[in-house]
Scaffold this active site. Sequence first.
Site, PDB file in Angstrom:
ATOM      1  N   THR A  23       0.830  -1.202   0.000  1.00 12.79           N
ATOM      2  CA  THR A  23       0.000   0.000   0.000  1.00 12.79           C
ATOM      3  C   THR A  23       0.864   1.251   0.000  1.00 12.79           C
ATOM      4  O   THR A  23       1.966   1.255   0.544  1.00 12.79           O
ATOM      5  CB  THR A  23      -0.962   0.037   1.210  1.00 12.79           C
ATOM      6  OG1 THR A  23      -1.709   1.263   1.175  1.00 12.79           O
ATOM      7  CG2 THR A  23      -0.231  -0.050   2.532  1.00 12.79           C
TER       8      THR A  23
ATOM      9  N   PRO B 247      -0.218   5.867   3.794  1.00 13.04           N
ATOM     10  CA  PRO B 247       0.493   5.735   5.075  1.00 13.04           C
ATOM     11  C   PRO B 247      -0.416   5.410   6.254  1.00 13.04           C
ATOM     12  O   PRO B 247      -0.021   4.672   7.163  1.00 13.04           O
ATOM     13  CB  PRO B 247       1.150   7.107   5.280  1.00 13.04           C
ATOM     14  CG  PRO B 247       0.830   7.940   4.110  1.00 13.04           C
ATOM     15  CD  PRO B 247      -0.098   7.201   3.211  1.00 13.04           C
TER      16      PRO B 247
ATOM     17  N   ASP C 221      -7.700  -3.694  -0.317  1.00 11.72           N
ATOM     18  CA  ASP C 221      -8.501  -2.758  -1.098  1.00 11.72           C
ATOM     19  C   ASP C 221      -9.796  -2.561  -0.336  1.00 11.72           C
ATOM     20  O   ASP C 221     -10.420  -3.530   0.114  1.00 11.72           O
ATOM     21  CB  ASP C 221      -8.775  -3.261  -2.523  1.00 11.72           C
ATOM     22  CG  ASP C 221      -9.174  -2.082  -3.417  1.00 11.72           C
ATOM     23  OD1 ASP C 221      -8.316  -1.214  -3.670  1.00 11.72           O
ATOM     24  OD2 ASP C 221     -10.350  -2.005  -3.813  1.00 11.72           O
ATOM     25  N   SER C 222     -10.158  -1.316  -0.152  1.00 12.16           N
ATOM     26  CA  SER C 222     -11.266  -1.028   0.746  1.00 12.16           C
ATOM     27  C   SER C 222     -12.010   0.199   0.274  1.00 12.16           C
ATOM     28  O   SER C 222     -11.547   0.917  -0.618  1.00 12.16           O
ATOM     29  CB  SER C 222     -10.724  -0.824   2.163  1.00 12.16           C
ATOM     30  OG  SER C 222      -9.578   0.011   2.146  1.00 12.16           O
TER      31      SER C 222
ATOM     32  N   ASP D  78     -13.523   8.354   7.990  1.00  7.27           N
ATOM     33  CA  ASP D  78     -13.817   8.042   9.397  1.00  7.27           C
ATOM     34  C   ASP D  78     -14.670   9.093  10.106  1.00  7.27           C
ATOM     35  O   ASP D  78     -15.580   8.732  10.860  1.00  7.27           O
ATOM     36  CB  ASP D  78     -12.512   7.801  10.179  1.00  7.27           C
ATOM     37  CG  ASP D  78     -11.946   6.421   9.927  1.00  7.27           C
ATOM     38  OD1 ASP D  78     -12.656   5.576   9.344  1.00  7.27           O
ATOM     39  OD2 ASP D  78     -10.785   6.176  10.315  1.00  7.27           O
TER      40      ASP D  78
HETATM   41  P1  ITT Z   1      -3.461   1.746  -1.690  1.00  5.17           P
HETATM   42  O1  ITT Z   1      -4.268   1.353  -2.904  1.00  5.17           O
HETATM   43  O2  ITT Z   1      -2.073   2.169  -2.020  1.00  5.17           O
HETATM   44  O3  ITT Z   1      -3.521   0.731  -0.592  1.00  5.17           O
HETATM   45  P2  ITT Z   1      -5.568   3.730  -1.378  1.00  5.17           P
HETATM   46  O4  ITT Z   1      -5.897   4.758  -0.323  1.00  5.17           O
HETATM   47  O5  ITT Z   1      -5.616   4.171  -2.817  1.00  5.17           O
HETATM   48  O6  ITT Z   1      -4.140   3.085  -1.042  1.00  5.17           O
HETATM   49  P3  ITT Z   1      -7.858   2.023  -1.823  1.00  5.17           P
HETATM   50  O7  ITT Z   1      -7.779   2.103  -3.298  1.00  5.17           O
HETATM   51  O8  ITT Z   1      -8.147   0.688  -1.178  1.00  5.17           O
HETATM   52  O9  ITT Z   1      -6.518   2.512  -1.137  1.00  5.17           O
HETATM   53  O10 ITT Z   1      -8.921   3.096  -1.337  1.00  5.17           O
HETATM   54  C1  ITT Z   1      -9.434   3.021  -0.074  1.00  5.17           C
HETATM   55  C2  ITT Z   1     -10.109   4.343   0.260  1.00  5.17           C
HETATM   56  O11 ITT Z   1     -11.311   4.066   0.988  1.00  5.17           O
HETATM   57  C3  ITT Z   1      -9.215   5.161   1.213  1.00  5.17           C
HETATM   58  O12 ITT Z   1      -8.376   6.042   0.496  1.00  5.17           O
HETATM   59  C4  ITT Z   1     -10.262   5.872   2.066  1.00  5.17           C
HETATM   60  O13 ITT Z   1     -10.716   7.018   1.409  1.00  5.17           O
HETATM   61  C5  ITT Z   1     -11.394   4.863   2.131  1.00  5.17           C
HETATM   62  N1  ITT Z   1     -11.221   3.986   3.331  1.00  5.17           N
HETATM   63  C6  ITT Z   1     -10.826   2.680   3.348  1.00  5.17           C
HETATM   64  N2  ITT Z   1     -10.752   2.221   4.604  1.00  5.17           N
HETATM   65  C7  ITT Z   1     -11.095   3.253   5.389  1.00  5.17           C
HETATM   66  C8  ITT Z   1     -11.176   3.421   6.782  1.00  5.17           C
HETATM   67  O14 ITT Z   1     -10.862   2.445   7.607  1.00  5.17           O
HETATM   68  N3  ITT Z   1     -11.557   4.606   7.247  1.00  5.17           N
HETATM   69  C9  ITT Z   1     -11.858   5.615   6.419  1.00  5.17           C
HETATM   70  N4  ITT Z   1     -11.783   5.572   5.099  1.00  5.17           N
HETATM   71  C10 ITT Z   1     -11.399   4.383   4.574  1.00  5.17           C
END
Ligand code: ITT
Length: 198
Positions: free
Chosen positions: A9, A12, A71-72, A155
């Site tokens: 990822t 950070p 991925d989230s 969050d």
């Molecule tokens: P990587 O792909 O490099 O891991 P990214 O931030 O681009 O980083 P994602 O494509 O999985 O990751 O996007 C996830 C987004 O969803 C993240 O940037 C947040 O905006 C949101 N998100 C995921 N988990 C979260 C959490 O626990 N709390 C708040 N927002 C969250």
Amino acid sequence: MAEKFVLATHNPKKLEELRDILSGLGVEVVNPAGVGVDIEVEETGTTFAENAMLKAQAISAAAKLPAIADDSGLCVDALNGGPGVYSARYGGEGLDDRARCMLLLNNMRGQTTRAAHFACAIACVFPDGETLTAEGRCDGAISFAPIGTGGFGYDPVFLVPDKGKTFGQLTPEEKHAISHRGKALKEFAEKLAAKLGG
Ligand code: ITT
């Protein structure tokens, strides 16, 4: 010696959470830069699981080490499940977390249906091609204003009804205990322990 895993990822805050939750597992985790890997993986999948697998595969191949990817995203019922896999890119490249939260609140103005959930897919790819996957989900609702300064991303606008608080108001431990990421990593940890013979 503990097996080394790369956490695939570039976020950070996400890295911090992944490290935190995985710390009890007795494996060594490093970030891509720590093993000289600096690649941007295009998230072309249509599901969290597909994108997690794309990231883990690319980083594992580049690092020649096992890689774990997350991925989230946030799925809002009134927005037909959006922003979903586009959560990180919601509103375009120029926005920060705070601006994305405000955009979401604007797009939810007048909506009385506030139900939403966070989803997380974990994929782990080993250099021999073996894979482990896990998923987690946390149900909640979109608040009417940002509350709290903890965590990251959405969050401050994600209300947990049982607690009467947003994720932004929880301590990291409280969040991990109920979050989509905490749940996915718990399932993943069990699968990994079984694979490593634990
Ligand atoms: P990587 O792909 O490099 O891991 P990214 O931030 O681009 O980083 P994602 O494509 O999985 O990751 O996007 C996830 C987004 O969803 C993240 O940037 C947040 O905006 C949101 N998100 C995921 N988990 C979260 C959490 O626990 N709390 C708040 N927002 C969250």
